[in-house]
Design an enzyme around this catalytic site. Structure first.
Site, PDB file in Angstrom:
ATOM      1  N   ASP A  67       0.816  -1.195  -0.022  1.00  0.00           N
ATOM      2  CA  ASP A  67       0.118  -0.139  -0.059  1.00  0.00           C
ATOM      3  C   ASP A  67       0.918   1.307   0.049  1.00  0.00           C
ATOM      4  O   ASP A  67       1.980   1.140   0.333  1.00  0.00           O
ATOM      5  CB  ASP A  67      -0.900  -0.019   1.202  1.00  0.00           C
ATOM      6  N   ASP A 136      -7.618  -2.388  13.966  1.00  0.00           N
ATOM      7  CA  ASP A 136      -8.900  -2.714  13.708  1.00  0.00           C
ATOM      8  C   ASP A 136      -8.696  -3.966  12.713  1.00  0.00           C
ATOM      9  O   ASP A 136      -9.927  -4.301  12.209  1.00  0.00           O
ATOM     10  CB  ASP A 136      -9.461  -1.244  12.881  1.00  0.00           C
ATOM     11  N   HIS A 138      -6.936  -4.445   9.905  1.00  0.00           N
ATOM     12  CA  HIS A 138      -6.600  -4.166   8.655  1.00  0.00           C
ATOM     13  C   HIS A 138      -5.528  -5.278   8.179  1.00  0.00           C
ATOM     14  O   HIS A 138      -4.452  -5.395   8.999  1.00  0.00           O
ATOM     15  CB  HIS A 138      -6.658  -2.577   8.168  1.00  0.00           C
ATOM     16  N   GLU A 143      -9.393  -1.826   5.179  1.00  0.00           N
ATOM     17  CA  GLU A 143     -10.010  -1.563   6.360  1.00  0.00           C
ATOM     18  C   GLU A 143     -11.165  -2.352   6.646  1.00  0.00           C
ATOM     19  O   GLU A 143     -11.910  -2.685   5.507  1.00  0.00           O
ATOM     20  CB  GLU A 143     -10.300   0.113   6.454  1.00  0.00           C
TER      21      GLU A 143
HETATM   22  P1  PGA Z   1       2.353  -1.354  13.057  1.00  0.00           P
HETATM   23  O1  PGA Z   1       1.398  -1.381  11.572  1.00  0.00           O
HETATM   24  O2  PGA Z   1       3.407  -2.580  12.337  1.00  0.00           O
HETATM   25  O3  PGA Z   1       2.965   0.033  12.935  1.00  0.00           O
HETATM   26  O4  PGA Z   1       1.851  -1.803  14.052  1.00  0.00           O
HETATM   27  C1  PGA Z   1       0.762  -2.597  11.178  1.00  0.00           C
HETATM   28  C2  PGA Z   1      -0.179  -2.439  10.296  1.00  0.00           C
HETATM   29  O5  PGA Z   1      -0.958  -1.334  10.271  1.00  0.00           O
HETATM   30  O6  PGA Z   1      -0.422  -3.377   9.250  1.00  0.00           O
END
Ligand code: PGA
Length: 237
Positions: A67, A136, A138, A143
């Site tokens: 992404d 959440d 994702h 999302e």
């Molecule tokens: P993080 O993000 O490794 O910074 O916790 C994970 C994600 O949002 O996929």
């Protein structure tokens, strides 16, 4: 699903890097699906070490990232292209032309999403997809939603994600509100998925994702249906 329980973040990072390096050693032309965020930083550090020690050769590897924030230049310090170059891609012997991140500055979003899906298809799909997980649920920037979205698409980030990511920006207002993300199809079609998560704040969502109902309300729950999912985590889940 195989869950590899580890002692801590360092062991998780080492084991994840070893699996990625083994994949590249078995198939030097591997297509790696890569992720950003704090979670994979240790994995990338270890991969840089392995490469510098001559234990893995990335010269024929292709990388396809999950992404990118919509609206950020690739040179912006919080863009995911910048992150990937900084933490991994400029530190290993990969051909940068074979490394791909969605174009966050594309003016025609639809065309950019189509281009990205074609790129994945033309690469023959992803051999090994590295994933983190959001609070959440994702994966990439898929999302929670009413449906799983198959192809690359533009998403509006939800409040939980914007709040979590604001730690990297000067203020919450600077966090882009939209992003381009690979869809669920390319992730689920990856031959192997490697999910890493650490930190107690990820425990509940990991339980929901791996043992709760499969639902687009928890996008990572779809991974329960993947034929070759490896989870590496120090969390008691
Ligand atoms: P993080 O993000 O490794 O910074 O916790 C994970 C994600 O949002 O996929």
């Amino acid at each position: 699903m195989r869950i590899v329980k580890v002692k801590n973040y360092e062991e998780m990072s080492r084991k994840a890097a070893n699996i990625i390096a083994a994949q590249v050693n078995l198939n030097p032309q591997t297509v790696l699906g890569l992720a950003t965020g704090s979670t994979p930083i240790g994995t990338y550090e270890r991969l840089v070490e392995l490469c510098n020690n001559g234990d893995v050769d990335f010269s024929q590897v292709t990388t396809i990232n999950l992404d990118e924030y919509y609206g950020l230049e690739p040179t912006h310090e919080q863009s995911y292209r910048y992150f990937m170059n900084k933490h991994l891609l400029t530190k290993i012997n990969i051909n940068l032309a074979n490394t791909h991140v969605p174009n966050g500055k594309a003016t025609d979003i639809e065309a950019e999403c189509r281009r990205y899906d074609e790129l994945i298809e033309n690469a023959g799909g992803i051999d090994l997809q590295l994933l983190g997980i959001g609070h959440d649920g994702h994966i990439g920037f898929n999302e929670p939603s009413d449906e799983f979205v198959m192809g690359t698409h533009c998403v509006t980030l939800n409040e939980i994600t914007i709040n979590a990511n604001s730690r990297f920006f000067n203020s919450r207002d600077e966090v882009p509100k939209q992003a381009l993300t690979m869809g669920i199809k390319a992730i689920m079609q990856a031959s192997r998925v490697l999910l890493i998560a650490s930190g107690d704040d990820k425990k509940e969502i990991m339980k929901k994702a791996l043992f709760g109902p499969v639902t687009p309300a928890v996008p990572a729950s779809i991974l329960q249906l993947h034929r070759d999912l490896i989870v590496i985590t120090p969390l008691d889940i």
